[in-house]
Motif scaffolding. Structure first.
Motif, PDB file in Angstrom:
ATOM      1  N   MET A   2       0.723  -1.319  -0.056  1.00 15.12           N
ATOM      2  CA  MET A   2      -0.069   0.060  -0.009  1.00 15.12           C
ATOM      3  C   MET A   2       1.084   1.321  -0.238  1.00 15.12           C
ATOM      4  O   MET A   2       0.475   2.263  -0.548  1.00 15.12           O
ATOM      5  CB  MET A   2      -0.915   0.100   1.249  1.00 15.12           C
ATOM      6  N   GLU A   3       1.986   1.234   0.809  1.00 17.68           N
ATOM      7  CA  GLU A   3       2.794   2.372   0.964  1.00 17.68           C
ATOM      8  C   GLU A   3       3.628   2.559  -0.614  1.00 17.68           C
ATOM      9  O   GLU A   3       3.695   3.892  -0.748  1.00 17.68           O
ATOM     10  CB  GLU A   3       3.877   2.228   1.984  1.00 17.68           C
ATOM     11  N   ARG A   4       4.042   1.477  -1.140  1.00 15.22           N
ATOM     12  CA  ARG A   4       4.680   1.627  -2.366  1.00 15.22           C
ATOM     13  C   ARG A   4       3.525   2.278  -3.532  1.00 15.22           C
ATOM     14  O   ARG A   4       3.965   3.176  -4.171  1.00 15.22           O
ATOM     15  CB  ARG A   4       5.135   0.539  -2.790  1.00 15.22           C
ATOM     16  N   LYS A   5       2.408   2.090  -3.355  1.00 12.75           N
ATOM     17  CA  LYS A   5       1.360   2.475  -4.344  1.00 12.75           C
ATOM     18  C   LYS A   5       1.289   4.241  -4.203  1.00 12.75           C
ATOM     19  O   LYS A   5       1.353   4.914  -4.936  1.00 12.75           O
ATOM     20  CB  LYS A   5       0.052   1.815  -4.347  1.00 12.75           C
ATOM     21  N   SER A   6       1.285   4.653  -3.048  1.00  7.83           N
ATOM     22  CA  SER A   6       1.071   5.940  -2.638  1.00  7.83           C
ATOM     23  C   SER A   6       2.422   6.523  -3.140  1.00  7.83           C
ATOM     24  O   SER A   6       2.172   7.828  -3.460  1.00  7.83           O
ATOM     25  CB  SER A   6       0.646   6.123  -1.077  1.00  7.83           C
ATOM     26  N   LEU A   7       3.649   6.261  -2.774  1.00  8.94           N
ATOM     27  CA  LEU A   7       4.718   6.893  -3.396  1.00  8.94           C
ATOM     28  C   LEU A   7       4.605   6.796  -4.938  1.00  8.94           C
ATOM     29  O   LEU A   7       5.219   7.917  -5.276  1.00  8.94           O
ATOM     30  CB  LEU A   7       6.150   6.040  -2.938  1.00  8.94           C
TER      31      LEU A   7
END
Length: 77
Positions: free
Chosen positions: A1-6
């Protein structure tokens, strides 16, 4: 999830920077001509103010200023 937001944040930044590069400012070329409506000598601050007013309001041009004793208007050419 964090990678998608980045990835989303990075994509938005790239788009903003690319859009900023596309905007190119161009300056309109200006020309000058004597005022049609100004009469008398263009002297002092009052003359300069009247000249600018007549060029902008009376002749619907960009601006006007005293050059020597004549009122000269500027317009986009």
């Amino acid at each position: 999830m964090e990678r998608k937001s980045l990835v989303v944040v990075f994509s938005i930044l790239v788009l903003l920077l690319a859009a900023q590069e596309v905007v190119v400012k161009t300056e309109a070329k200006t020309c000058e001509k004597p005022s049609k409506y100004f009469s008398g000598g263009c002297v002092g601050t009052t003359g300069n103010t009247q000249c600018g007013y007549l060029c902008r309001r009376g002749e619907h041009l960009l601006s006007g200023a005293c050059k020597g004793l004549k009122c000269v208007c500027t317009y986009a050419c």
